[in-house]
Design a protein around this motif. Structure first.
Motif, PDB file in Angstrom:
ATOM      1  N   VAL A 471       0.830  -1.302   0.103  1.00  0.00           N
ATOM      2  CA  VAL A 471       0.003   0.003  -0.022  1.00  0.00           C
ATOM      3  C   VAL A 471       0.659   1.277   0.092  1.00  0.00           C
ATOM      4  CG1 VAL A 471      -1.655   1.401   1.470  1.00  0.00           C
ATOM      5  CG2 VAL A 471      -2.014  -1.020   1.258  1.00  0.00           C
ATOM      6  N   GLU A 472       1.800   1.336   0.816  1.00  0.00           N
ATOM      7  CA  GLU A 472       2.608   2.485   0.930  1.00  0.00           C
ATOM      8  C   GLU A 472       3.675   2.623  -0.349  1.00  0.00           C
ATOM      9  OE1 GLU A 472       5.199   1.883   4.430  1.00  0.00           O
ATOM     10  OE2 GLU A 472       3.503   2.035   5.869  1.00  0.00           O
ATOM     11  N   VAL A 473       3.996   1.582  -1.133  1.00  0.00           N
ATOM     12  CA  VAL A 473       4.683   1.824  -2.182  1.00  0.00           C
ATOM     13  C   VAL A 473       3.874   2.356  -3.288  1.00  0.00           C
ATOM     14  CG1 VAL A 473       6.013   0.432  -4.023  1.00  0.00           C
ATOM     15  CG2 VAL A 473       6.431   0.088  -1.630  1.00  0.00           C
ATOM     16  N   LEU A 474       2.602   1.786  -3.502  1.00  0.00           N
ATOM     17  CA  LEU A 474       1.556   2.343  -4.389  1.00  0.00           C
ATOM     18  C   LEU A 474       1.397   3.635  -4.017  1.00  0.00           C
ATOM     19  CD1 LEU A 474      -1.590   0.373  -6.069  1.00  0.00           C
ATOM     20  CD2 LEU A 474      -1.562   2.781  -4.788  1.00  0.00           C
ATOM     21  N   THR A 475       1.048   4.258  -2.938  1.00  0.00           N
ATOM     22  CA  THR A 475       0.856   5.566  -2.555  1.00  0.00           C
ATOM     23  C   THR A 475       1.929   6.379  -2.932  1.00  0.00           C
ATOM     24  OG1 THR A 475      -0.486   4.836  -0.764  1.00  0.00           O
ATOM     25  CG2 THR A 475       0.222   7.002  -0.592  1.00  0.00           C
ATOM     26  N   VAL A 476       3.104   6.066  -2.939  1.00  0.00           N
ATOM     27  CA  VAL A 476       4.281   6.921  -3.130  1.00  0.00           C
ATOM     28  C   VAL A 476       4.726   6.879  -4.656  1.00  0.00           C
ATOM     29  CG1 VAL A 476       6.642   7.271  -2.825  1.00  0.00           C
ATOM     30  CG2 VAL A 476       5.380   6.927  -0.792  1.00  0.00           C
ATOM     31  N   LEU A 477       4.712   5.786  -5.496  1.00  0.00           N
ATOM     32  CA  LEU A 477       5.100   5.534  -6.678  1.00  0.00           C
ATOM     33  C   LEU A 477       4.035   5.289  -7.913  1.00  0.00           C
ATOM     34  CD1 LEU A 477       8.300   3.086  -6.078  1.00  0.00           C
ATOM     35  CD2 LEU A 477       8.277   5.658  -6.328  1.00  0.00           C
ATOM     36  N   ASN A 478       2.909   5.305  -7.567  1.00  0.00           N
ATOM     37  CA  ASN A 478       2.050   5.198  -8.645  1.00  0.00           C
ATOM     38  C   ASN A 478       2.056   6.474  -9.480  1.00  0.00           C
ATOM     39  OD1 ASN A 478      -0.360   4.170 -10.096  1.00  0.00           O
ATOM     40  ND2 ASN A 478      -1.836   4.697  -8.489  1.00  0.00           N
ATOM     41  N   HIS A 479       1.984   6.440 -10.720  1.00  0.00           N
ATOM     42  CA  HIS A 479       2.198   7.402 -11.667  1.00  0.00           C
ATOM     43  C   HIS A 479       3.402   8.229 -11.705  1.00  0.00           C
ATOM     44  CE1 HIS A 479      -2.482   7.287 -10.490  1.00  0.00           C
ATOM     45  NE2 HIS A 479      -2.113   6.756 -11.909  1.00  0.00           N
ATOM     46  N   TYR A 480       4.528   7.579 -11.239  1.00  0.00           N
ATOM     47  CA  TYR A 480       5.922   8.139 -11.274  1.00  0.00           C
ATOM     48  C   TYR A 480       6.337   8.199 -12.716  1.00  0.00           C
ATOM     49  CZ  TYR A 480      11.113   8.595 -10.339  1.00  0.00           C
ATOM     50  OH  TYR A 480      12.316   8.972 -10.578  1.00  0.00           O
ATOM     51  N   GLN A 481       6.929   9.375 -12.992  1.00  0.00           N
ATOM     52  CA  GLN A 481       7.273   9.606 -14.261  1.00  0.00           C
ATOM     53  C   GLN A 481       8.731   8.985 -14.368  1.00  0.00           C
ATOM     54  OE1 GLN A 481       5.464  11.596 -16.709  1.00  0.00           O
ATOM     55  NE2 GLN A 481       3.896  10.556 -15.116  1.00  0.00           N
ATOM     56  N   ILE A 482       8.945   8.009 -15.331  1.00  0.00           N
ATOM     57  CA  ILE A 482      10.148   7.318 -15.623  1.00  0.00           C
ATOM     58  C   ILE A 482      10.871   7.711 -16.972  1.00  0.00           C
ATOM     59  CG2 ILE A 482      11.389   5.092 -16.276  1.00  0.00           C
ATOM     60  CD1 ILE A 482       9.288   3.565 -14.676  1.00  0.00           C
ATOM     61  N   ARG A 483      11.818   8.483 -16.900  1.00  0.00           N
ATOM     62  CA  ARG A 483      12.473   8.986 -18.205  1.00  0.00           C
ATOM     63  C   ARG A 483      13.622   8.107 -18.489  1.00  0.00           C
ATOM     64  NH1 ARG A 483      10.607  14.033 -18.939  1.00  0.00           N
ATOM     65  NH2 ARG A 483       9.600  15.038 -16.888  1.00  0.00           N
ATOM     66  N   ILE A 484      13.883   8.014 -19.796  1.00  0.00           N
ATOM     67  CA  ILE A 484      14.764   7.112 -20.279  1.00  0.00           C
ATOM     68  C   ILE A 484      15.696   8.056 -21.205  1.00  0.00           C
ATOM     69  CG2 ILE A 484      13.582   5.140 -20.366  1.00  0.00           C
ATOM     70  CD1 ILE A 484      13.178   5.414 -23.110  1.00  0.00           C
ATOM     71  N   PRO A 485      17.062   7.615 -21.417  1.00  0.00           N
ATOM     72  CA  PRO A 485      17.926   8.417 -22.373  1.00  0.00           C
ATOM     73  C   PRO A 485      17.270   8.397 -23.517  1.00  0.00           C
ATOM     74  CG  PRO A 485      18.969   6.874 -20.970  1.00  0.00           C
ATOM     75  CD  PRO A 485      17.690   6.648 -20.654  1.00  0.00           C
ATOM     76  N   ASN A 486      17.456   9.659 -24.280  1.00  0.00           N
ATOM     77  CA  ASN A 486      17.206  10.015 -25.358  1.00  0.00           C
ATOM     78  C   ASN A 486      15.507   9.812 -25.615  1.00  0.00           C
ATOM     79  OD1 ASN A 486      19.755  10.356 -26.325  1.00  0.00           O
ATOM     80  ND2 ASN A 486      20.188   8.327 -26.569  1.00  0.00           N
ATOM     81  N   GLY A 487      14.597   9.701 -24.773  1.00  0.00           N
ATOM     82  CA  GLY A 487      13.297   9.320 -24.812  1.00  0.00           C
ATOM     83  C   GLY A 487      12.676  10.663 -24.798  1.00  0.00           C
ATOM     84  N   SER A 488      11.745  11.167 -25.860  1.00  0.00           N
ATOM     85  CA  SER A 488      10.889  12.382 -25.744  1.00  0.00           C
ATOM     86  C   SER A 488      10.215  12.702 -24.770  1.00  0.00           C
ATOM     87  CB  SER A 488      10.071  12.485 -27.232  1.00  0.00           C
ATOM     88  OG  SER A 488       9.309  11.585 -27.477  1.00  0.00           O
ATOM     89  N   ASN A 489       9.230  11.828 -24.302  1.00  0.00           N
ATOM     90  CA  ASN A 489       8.176  11.718 -23.313  1.00  0.00           C
ATOM     91  C   ASN A 489       8.577  10.714 -22.140  1.00  0.00           C
ATOM     92  OD1 ASN A 489       6.594  13.849 -24.638  1.00  0.00           O
ATOM     93  ND2 ASN A 489       5.988  12.183 -25.931  1.00  0.00           N
ATOM     94  N   PRO A 490       8.424  11.239 -20.998  1.00  0.00           N
ATOM     95  CA  PRO A 490       8.265  10.114 -19.913  1.00  0.00           C
ATOM     96  C   PRO A 490       7.216   8.941 -19.726  1.00  0.00           C
ATOM     97  CG  PRO A 490       7.456  12.182 -18.917  1.00  0.00           C
ATOM     98  CD  PRO A 490       7.792  12.305 -20.461  1.00  0.00           C
ATOM     99  N   TYR A 491       7.610   7.810 -19.335  1.00  0.00           N
ATOM    100  CA  TYR A 491       6.719   6.875 -19.062  1.00  0.00           C
ATOM    101  C   TYR A 491       5.975   6.877 -17.757  1.00  0.00           C
ATOM    102  CZ  TYR A 491       8.772   4.287 -23.269  1.00  0.00           C
ATOM    103  OH  TYR A 491       9.087   3.896 -24.447  1.00  0.00           O
TER     104      TYR A 491
END
Length: 503
Positions: A471-491
């Motif tokens: 529950v705590e992990v979901l509360t904090v990390l849900n919808h976290y923006q993952i950016r990758i090298p040379n990526g135009s938009n975050p996941y």
């Protein structure tokens, strides 16, 4: 389930515990002392209490059954320990089928199933049942419960209330009718895959009803004033539309429901029940009514002062409905108002999130008396974020269309999280580092689902040591923006509770 009732957790290893001597979380099954209570695993989705009694009473008299439908498990208490011995021994030697599917048995670590009330013994003469509706994806009204319960025996009165989620008390004409209804309906779904019934004997022996409406009804007094139904957003139910004579002002002539679908867990349990059932004819009324027990706003208290904010509340509550606005109350520290898409989303949030622990504090979720959230008295929270946030336009809401809503599996919190929309380059170590960087517990097991070669994202499961950690992990990390090298938009990392209880 009461903490005193401790069945062993399910295992992916060989199922016959008593014959294999397998270990469950470090406990050798041979070391479990015999008990009159048997833990049953491997049940199919369609099983109800009556199926267990029918299949297992050949081993001896059964005095109590506790259904765990979301886990496909149950606890069965026999009157005598010898009966439990026969059940476990037989199950280890040859297949025992319940509702057409092989089940597996072991002794429970409890010597008795803890009853929820003092009046749960059918011998006490109680004819009132307490119904807890789990995963209430669709509205529950007196009409719905009458249609479900009356075929089991004549229903006299129904009262629906919202305490820990959606609950109702149903008074039958006799104790025998109540016994029959509990046996046939305990563990069943009102609609396929949701609105699951958990039934116990209630404490009161008679219900007092003063109004006939969607939340209470006395079928022995048709003259009671009927209040107009509250108008909510229209949604499609699995059983189909309301009868054609229904309109916003009430029903016209009594109209039959469609036959229940074949894939439902609902079981009539009697050959003399008619194929078609009808709503009772209501009385019309010109008086207007504004519901005091239904609102699209939830009040949440018990929030950690420095670790909870508007975004983290959104991350958790969005699993059960769209979030419009979130506002912390300055006058009541640790309390917020959450405006959701409709009152049914609030019902689902209460059912699944009330009393859970988040950051060492227990949440209390209930229906607010307010019907909207107004951005007044905005202030700064301890983490520096605003006490008010509008989420009505965010793309992270998961119930914005019928198609989008149908993809959401409404699940109670569990120790396993389902993750998706993650770039393929992200590994198990990346996700562990992400947990460490945000000061939340790391997962203990990791699984990635097979994806098509052309897929641009991956998905999988993360298992944690406890439900609270997940529950705590979901509360904090849900919808976290993952950016990758040379990526135009975050996941955008998407998390939800999994239907799996373990990996």
């Amino acid at each position: 389930m009461d903490p005193n009732n401790k069945p062993l957790p399910p295992s992916s290893s060989a199922p016959c515990w008593a014959s294999t001597g397998s270990r469950e979380n470090g406990v050798d099954s041979h070391q479990i002392s015999p008990s009159p209570v048997v833990h049953v695993r491997g049940l199919c989705e369609a099983v109800v209490e009556a199926d267990l009694v029918e299949a297992l009473d050949k081993f001896g008299a059964i005095c109590y059954v506790m259904m765990m439908p979301f886990k496909r498990q149950a606890l069965v208490e026999f009157t005598e320990a010898q009966s439990a011995d026969r059940c476990v021994s037989c199950g280890a030697k040859e297949p025992v089928y319940i509702a057409g599917q092989q089940a597996y048995f072991n002794y429970s670590t409890s010597k008795r199933i803890t009853r929820p009330t003092n009046a749960d013994n059918p011998d006490s003469g109680n004819k009132v049942l307490l119904l807890s509706i789990q995963n209430p994806l669709y509205p529950i009204t007196t009409d719905v419960l009458y249609t479900v319960c009356n075929p089991m025996g004549s229903v006299l009165r129904i009262v629906i209330f919202k305490r820990n989620g959606i609950q109702a008390m149903v008074e039958f004409e006799s104790v025998q009718c109540a016994q029959k209804a509990k046996s046939a309906l305990n563990g069943a779904d009102i609609y396929a895959g949701c609105c699951t019934l958990k039934i116990e004997y209630a404490r009161p022996t008679r219900l007092n009803v003063i109004r006939n409406d969607a939340e209470s009804w006395d079928y022995t007094k048709p003259y009671l004033v009927r209040r107009d139904r509250g108008k909510g957003r229209k949604r499609q139910a699995i059983l189909g539309e309301h009868p054609s004579s229904y309109n916003d002002k009430g029903y016209g002539q009594p109209c039959p429901l469609l036959p229940l679908p074949g894939n439902s867990r609902y079981k009539l349990g009697s050959l003399d029940v008619p194929d078609m059932v009808s709503y009772p004819p209501p009385q019309s009324s010109s008086s207007s009514y504004s519901s005091q027990t239904s609102s699209s706003v939830a009040m949440v208290s018990g929030l950690h002062p420095s670790k909870m904010n508007c975004t983290r509340i959104f991350n958790l509550f969005c699993l059960y409905g769209n979030i419009e606005k979130v506002k912390f109350m300055k006058s009541v520290p640790g309390t917020s108002l959450v405006e959701m898409g409709d009152e049914y989303a609030v019902d689902r949030a209460i059912t699944h999130l009330n009393s859970i622990r988040v950051f060492a504090k227990r949440l209390n979720v209930c229906v607010s008396k307010q019907h909207s959230v107004i951005p007044s008295q905005v202030f700064e929270l301890e983490d520096g974020s605003s006490s008010y946030k509008d989420f009505s336009m965010t793309r992270n809401n998961r119930f914005s269309s019928a198609g989008q809503a149908s993809k959401n599996i409404i699940q109670p919190p569990s120790a396993v999280l389902h993750f998706y929309n993650v770039p393929p380059c992200v590994s198990q170590d990346h996700l562990l580092r992400l947990c460490e960087e945000h000061d939340v517990p790391g997962f203990v097991k990791f699984k990635v689902f097979d994806a098509k070669p052309s897929s641009k994202t991956i998905s999988g499961l993360l298992e944690f040591d406890s439900k609270t950690q997940a529950v705590e992990v979901l509360t904090v990390l849900n919808h976290y923006q993952i950016r990758i090298p040379n990526g135009s938009n975050p996941y955008t990392l998407k998390l939800c509770f999994s239907t799996s209880s373990h990996l």
